[in-house]
Design a protein around this motif. Structure first.
Motif, PDB file in Angstrom:
ATOM      1  N   ALA A 193       0.820  -1.209   0.000  1.00 37.78           N
ATOM      2  CA  ALA A 193       0.000   0.000   0.000  1.00 37.78           C
ATOM      3  C   ALA A 193       0.854   1.259   0.000  1.00 37.78           C
ATOM      4  CB  ALA A 193      -0.922   0.010   1.212  1.00 37.78           C
ATOM      5  N   SER A 194       2.187   1.121   0.181  1.00 34.92           N
ATOM      6  CA  SER A 194       3.066   2.289   0.201  1.00 34.92           C
ATOM      7  C   SER A 194       4.507   1.827  -0.005  1.00 34.92           C
ATOM      8  CB  SER A 194       2.934   3.020   1.539  1.00 34.92           C
ATOM      9  OG  SER A 194       3.816   4.120   1.603  1.00 34.92           O
ATOM     10  N   ASP A 195       5.366   2.771  -0.372  1.00 38.55           N
ATOM     11  CA  ASP A 195       6.795   2.465  -0.441  1.00 38.55           C
ATOM     12  C   ASP A 195       7.319   2.233   0.971  1.00 38.55           C
ATOM     13  OD1 ASP A 195       6.338   3.044  -3.045  1.00 38.55           O
ATOM     14  OD2 ASP A 195       7.285   5.025  -2.998  1.00 38.55           O
ATOM     15  N   GLY A 196       8.307   1.342   1.092  1.00 38.77           N
ATOM     16  CA  GLY A 196       8.870   1.098   2.406  1.00 38.77           C
ATOM     17  C   GLY A 196       9.901  -0.002   2.397  1.00 38.77           C
ATOM     18  N   VAL A 197      10.488  -0.219   3.588  1.00 39.24           N
ATOM     19  CA  VAL A 197      11.482  -1.274   3.796  1.00 39.24           C
ATOM     20  C   VAL A 197      10.847  -2.343   4.685  1.00 39.24           C
ATOM     21  CG1 VAL A 197      13.775  -1.839   4.666  1.00 39.24           C
ATOM     22  CG2 VAL A 197      13.369   0.378   3.588  1.00 39.24           C
ATOM     23  N   ILE A 198      10.833  -3.574   4.198  1.00 42.63           N
ATOM     24  CA  ILE A 198      10.187  -4.658   4.936  1.00 42.63           C
ATOM     25  C   ILE A 198      10.988  -4.989   6.189  1.00 42.63           C
ATOM     26  CG2 ILE A 198       9.472  -7.075   4.845  1.00 42.63           C
ATOM     27  CD1 ILE A 198       8.961  -6.727   1.883  1.00 42.63           C
ATOM     28  N   GLY A 206      -0.414 -18.572   1.004  1.00 41.48           N
ATOM     29  CA  GLY A 206       0.072 -17.929  -0.190  1.00 41.48           C
ATOM     30  C   GLY A 206       1.591 -18.048  -0.313  1.00 41.48           C
ATOM     31  N   LEU A 207       2.131 -17.529  -1.403  1.00 39.12           N
ATOM     32  CA  LEU A 207       3.563 -17.598  -1.694  1.00 39.12           C
ATOM     33  C   LEU A 207       4.204 -16.243  -1.454  1.00 39.12           C
ATOM     34  CD1 LEU A 207       6.017 -19.153  -2.787  1.00 39.12           C
ATOM     35  CD2 LEU A 207       5.326 -18.435  -5.095  1.00 39.12           C
ATOM     36  N   SER A 208       5.122 -16.173  -0.488  1.00 44.30           N
ATOM     37  CA  SER A 208       5.804 -14.916  -0.178  1.00 44.30           C
ATOM     38  C   SER A 208       6.871 -14.639  -1.222  1.00 44.30           C
ATOM     39  CB  SER A 208       6.430 -14.999   1.217  1.00 44.30           C
ATOM     40  OG  SER A 208       7.177 -13.829   1.482  1.00 44.30           O
ATOM     41  N   LEU A 209       6.846 -13.434  -1.806  1.00 44.70           N
ATOM     42  CA  LEU A 209       7.815 -13.044  -2.827  1.00 44.70           C
ATOM     43  C   LEU A 209       8.879 -12.096  -2.299  1.00 44.70           C
ATOM     44  CD1 LEU A 209       5.374 -12.416  -5.838  1.00 44.70           C
ATOM     45  CD2 LEU A 209       6.521 -14.546  -5.161  1.00 44.70           C
ATOM     46  N   LYS A 210       8.788 -11.679  -1.037  1.00 44.35           N
ATOM     47  CA  LYS A 210       9.737 -10.728  -0.480  1.00 44.35           C
ATOM     48  C   LYS A 210      10.353 -11.284   0.804  1.00 44.35           C
ATOM     49  CE  LYS A 210       8.833  -7.759  -3.702  1.00 44.35           C
ATOM     50  NZ  LYS A 210       9.845  -7.433  -4.755  1.00 44.35           N
ATOM     51  N   ARG A 218       5.073   1.018  -3.953  1.00 44.66           N
ATOM     52  CA  ARG A 218       3.616   0.895  -3.862  1.00 44.66           C
ATOM     53  C   ARG A 218       3.065   0.145  -5.067  1.00 44.66           C
ATOM     54  NH1 ARG A 218      -0.881   5.776  -3.217  1.00 44.66           N
ATOM     55  NH2 ARG A 218      -2.707   4.366  -3.229  1.00 44.66           N
ATOM     56  N   GLY A 219       2.159  -0.837  -4.799  1.00 44.84           N
ATOM     57  CA  GLY A 219       1.565  -1.649  -5.850  1.00 44.84           C
ATOM     58  C   GLY A 219       2.353  -2.903  -6.164  1.00 44.84           C
ATOM     59  N   GLU A 220       3.543  -3.079  -5.585  1.00 43.33           N
ATOM     60  CA  GLU A 220       4.353  -4.264  -5.849  1.00 43.33           C
ATOM     61  C   GLU A 220       3.764  -5.467  -5.105  1.00 43.33           C
ATOM     62  OE1 GLU A 220       9.110  -5.501  -5.796  1.00 43.33           O
ATOM     63  OE2 GLU A 220       8.446  -3.479  -5.260  1.00 43.33           O
ATOM     64  N   VAL A 221       3.792  -6.650  -5.750  1.00 47.37           N
ATOM     65  CA  VAL A 221       3.204  -7.854  -5.166  1.00 47.37           C
ATOM     66  C   VAL A 221       4.090  -8.347  -4.026  1.00 47.37           C
ATOM     67  CG1 VAL A 221       2.456 -10.214  -5.592  1.00 47.37           C
ATOM     68  CG2 VAL A 221       2.117  -8.465  -7.346  1.00 47.37           C
ATOM     69  N   LEU A 222       3.489  -8.556  -2.862  1.00 51.90           N
ATOM     70  CA  LEU A 222       4.201  -9.068  -1.696  1.00 51.90           C
ATOM     71  C   LEU A 222       3.955 -10.558  -1.490  1.00 51.90           C
ATOM     72  CD1 LEU A 222       3.372  -6.156   0.792  1.00 51.90           C
ATOM     73  CD2 LEU A 222       5.403  -6.415  -0.647  1.00 51.90           C
ATOM     74  N   VAL A 223       2.696 -10.968  -1.570  1.00 59.43           N
ATOM     75  CA  VAL A 223       2.322 -12.375  -1.410  1.00 59.43           C
ATOM     76  C   VAL A 223       1.455 -12.748  -2.602  1.00 59.43           C
ATOM     77  CG1 VAL A 223       1.200 -14.092   0.063  1.00 59.43           C
ATOM     78  CG2 VAL A 223       2.366 -12.140   1.101  1.00 59.43           C
ATOM     79  N   ALA A 381       0.401  -4.604   3.689  1.00 57.73           N
ATOM     80  CA  ALA A 381      -0.199  -5.596   2.793  1.00 57.73           C
ATOM     81  C   ALA A 381      -1.683  -5.276   2.600  1.00 57.73           C
ATOM     82  CB  ALA A 381      -0.023  -6.992   3.369  1.00 57.73           C
ATOM     83  N   ARG A 382      -2.069  -5.124   1.345  1.00 55.05           N
ATOM     84  CA  ARG A 382      -3.464  -4.882   0.990  1.00 55.05           C
ATOM     85  C   ARG A 382      -3.848  -5.793  -0.182  1.00 55.05           C
ATOM     86  NH1 ARG A 382      -2.568  -2.485   4.909  1.00 55.05           N
ATOM     87  NH2 ARG A 382      -3.077  -0.326   5.475  1.00 55.05           N
ATOM     88  N   ARG A 383      -5.117  -6.079  -0.306  1.00 55.48           N
ATOM     89  CA  ARG A 383      -5.565  -6.871  -1.445  1.00 55.48           C
ATOM     90  C   ARG A 383      -5.540  -6.011  -2.703  1.00 55.48           C
ATOM     91  NH1 ARG A 383      -6.593 -11.582   0.008  1.00 55.48           N
ATOM     92  NH2 ARG A 383      -7.224 -12.085   2.123  1.00 55.48           N
TER      93      ARG A 383
END
Length: 390
Positions: A193-198, A206-210, A218-223, A381-383
């Motif tokens: 939902a925003s730019d940031g550092v995990i 689900g499958l974690s990609l990060k 922002r908008g990048e797929v996380l799971v 994380a947002r849908r």
């Protein structure tokens, strides 16, 4: 015992007068007529006897030239004879019993347990919107559907029990139990939902990609909802989890010194209406609403001499509002702008934990502008559908 038998069996009290009444009395005893309560009177006597023997006494009385006259009657047969043809007296109790039995399906009283006054008011308004109030008809099918409908409208009442017996509806809420979470089972990716550092991830499905430490936009797929099996075929699941990241954002809020706002003038409008068996009767002589007003409704059961009737009295109280000019002080304007910036942050990230913050103030001819730079931790994380709609 004889007294109760006499009340049930038909008996008559007769007067024998004139002629040879002593001979008539002797003939009655000779024939075995059961006489009781024989009392002498001037020129004759009175006595009680079963009603079935009375007709057989006329012939001996004529021979003795004695006049017979019935004075009193008693017994169930004579009492019921008075009701002959008056069917309303017999049908009335039957109809009353049927109405009393049918009225148990109406709500005469609502009791609340396990909740405070504010929760009772919210739940009462919610039940009223579902046509559940004093005087409403209620059966088992409607009763079983109410808890689910209430939960969909207001999840704060997660566990609610309703018991309906003999016109009394008991609503009991257990505040110690948390409301069950209902999630849509959709195969949608979780995106940022925003730019940031995990900082950390908690992926339950689900499958974690990060990984922690990575920077995301922002908008990048996380799971991902798609996950390959051993043969390389993709199958979809319902992504579930949280991604806590360190986020930096800036909020710009402006607060004018002078603005227009609505305030109550002190004028009130009172009105009423009746809700009986689902039909509403408005007050034909009610006052006209104000151009701008706030309205509150109060509902009370309709009573007659303390007895609750199947209906409600809805009282409406309207307070007139008028637009007035408000002028803030410098400190008041700054506080309002700061509050607006923080409200914007927590509306976007309700679980935000602020780490660092800085603020810049800029004054204009109309008011103050706050530039608020904040660094915080939050679940980003947002849908996918939620992020696209925002």
């Amino acid at each position: 015992m004889n007294r109760w038998i006499g009340l049930l069996l038909p008996q008559v009290q007769f007067l024998a007068r004139g002629g040879r009444f002593e001979a008539f009395l002797s003939r009655c005893l000779e024939k075995g007529v059961p006489l009781s309560g024989v009392r002498p009177v001037p020129g004759g006597f009175t006595a009680w006897m079963p009603a079935r023997y009375y007709r057989g006494l006329h012939r001996p009385a004529r021979r003795c030239r004695t006049l017979l006259r019935v004075q009193k009657r008693r017994g169930a047969a004579f009492s019921l004879r008075r009701l002959r043809g008056r069917w309303g007296l017999l049908i009335g109790p039957v109809l009353f019993a049927l109405v009393l039995q049918f009225s148990q399906q109406f709500v005469w009283e609502i009791r609340y347990k396990g909740m405070d006054g504010e929760q009772q008011a919210r739940l009462s308004a919610l039940l009223y919107s579902m046509d559940i109030y004093q005087g409403a008809f209620l059966n088992q099918q409607i009763l079983d559907s109410i808890p689910g409908r209430i939960f969909l409208e207001s999840p704060e009442f997660g566990w609610l029990a309703l018991n309906f017996e003999k016109g009394c509806l008991t609503v009991e809420a257990d505040q110690t139990r948390s409301a069950p979470a209902v999630e849509e089972n959709l195969a949608e990716n979780l995106v940022a939902a925003s730019d940031g550092v995990i900082l950390r991830l908690n992926v339950q499905e689900g499958l974690s990609l990060k990984q922690p430490g990575q920077t995301v936009a922002r908008g990048e797929v996380l799971v991902s909802a798609a996950r390959p099996d051993r043969d390389g075929n993709l199958y979809y699941s319902h992504p579930l989890g949280s991604v806590i990241a360190l986020v930096k954002k800036s909020y710009r809020c402006e607060q004018p010194i002078q603005f227009e706002a609505s305030f109550p003038t002190g004028r009130l409008r009172r009105d009423w209406s009746l809700n009986i068996l689902g039909r509403i009767w408005e007050n034909p002589a009610g006052p006209q609403p104000f151009e701008e007003e706030t309205v509150r409704e109060y509902r009370r059961p309709l009573t007659l001499f303390g007895f609750a009737l199947p209906g409600l009295v809805c009282r409406t109280l309207g307070a007139e509002l008028a637009t007035q000019t408000v002028r803030l002080t410098a400190d008041g304007a700054i506080q309002q702008a700061q509050y607006a910036c923080r409200r914007a942050l927590y509306q976007e990230f309700p679980d935000a934990v602020i780490r660092t913050q800085s603020e810049k103030q800029e004054w204009t001819d109309t008011g103050v502008i706050i530039q608020w730079d904040v660094q915080f931790e939050a679940d980003i994380a947002r849908r996918e559908s939620e992020e696209e709609s925002s």
